[in-house]
Design an enzyme around this catalytic site. Structure first.
Site, short mmCIF file in Angstrom:
data_model
loop_
_atom_site.label_atom_id
_atom_site.label_comp_id
_atom_site.label_asym_id
_atom_site.label_seq_id
_atom_site.Cartn_x
_atom_site.Cartn_y
_atom_site.Cartn_z
N VAL A 76 -20.68 14.23 14.15
CA VAL A 76 -21.73 14.39 13.53
C VAL A 76 -23.23 14.24 14.24
O VAL A 76 -22.94 13.68 15.38
CB VAL A 76 -21.87 12.74 12.83
CG1 VAL A 76 -23.12 12.58 11.88
CG2 VAL A 76 -20.51 12.78 11.69
N CYS A 77 -24.02 15.16 14.13
CA CYS A 77 -25.06 15.36 14.80
C CYS A 77 -26.01 14.11 14.89
O CYS A 77 -26.54 13.63 13.84
CB CYS A 77 -25.97 16.51 14.19
SG CYS A 77 -27.66 16.63 15.24
N ILE A 78 -26.23 13.72 16.22
CA ILE A 78 -26.84 12.42 16.36
C ILE A 78 -28.16 12.37 15.91
O ILE A 78 -28.57 11.51 15.35
CB ILE A 78 -26.52 11.87 17.90
CG1 ILE A 78 -27.17 10.47 18.02
CG2 ILE A 78 -27.38 12.82 19.00
CD1 ILE A 78 -26.63 9.75 19.38
#
Length: 130
Positions: A76-78
């Site tokens: 998941v893209c931070i």
């Protein structure tokens, strides 16, 4: 064949369901998924706090089950997650937020993980987006 799959759309849109069904077909076809990458509004598919309507498929639960069963690398893209309030325990503490809503099997990481997945895969397939 090795696939990297990126999901840009939130869980309630048809492209999220199409992405999941595509990923299931990849595995059923004997292919490999090197990484799932959830970006932009796609990060909502990883949130433990998403509630689907009673007459709808619970796609976040299906994504979680699929990732766990297949033991996939699900990132998941931070930056996208933080903007949308999708936090793991560490980030919730860091930003002094009352709760986390992202846990296993998801991993928070940067956009570099999408680039790396593209390098490792034969094909990068994207769902959703603008």
């Amino acid at each position: 064949m090795k696939f990297a799959i990126a999901l840009f759309a939130p869980a309630h849109l048809p492209s999220s369901r199409r992405a999941l069904r595509f990923a299931e077909a990849v595995i059923a076809g004997g292919h490999e998924i090197v990484r799932l990458f959830f970006y932009q509004d796609g990060v909502h598919s990883a949130s433990a706090n998403t509630v689907s309507a009673q007459d709808e498929v619970d796609l976040p639960a299906e994504w979680r089950a699929f990732v766990e069963q297949q033991r996939l690398d699900a990132v998941v893209c931070i930056a996208a997650a933080l903007r949308r309030g999708v936090l793991n325990e560490e980030e919730a503490q860091r930003y002094q937020k009352p709760a986390a809503n992202l846990g296993a099997p998801w991993e928070l990481s940067g956009l570099g993980q999408l680039h790396e997945a593209n390098q490792l895969a034969d094909r990068l397939i994207c769902f959703g987006g603008h």
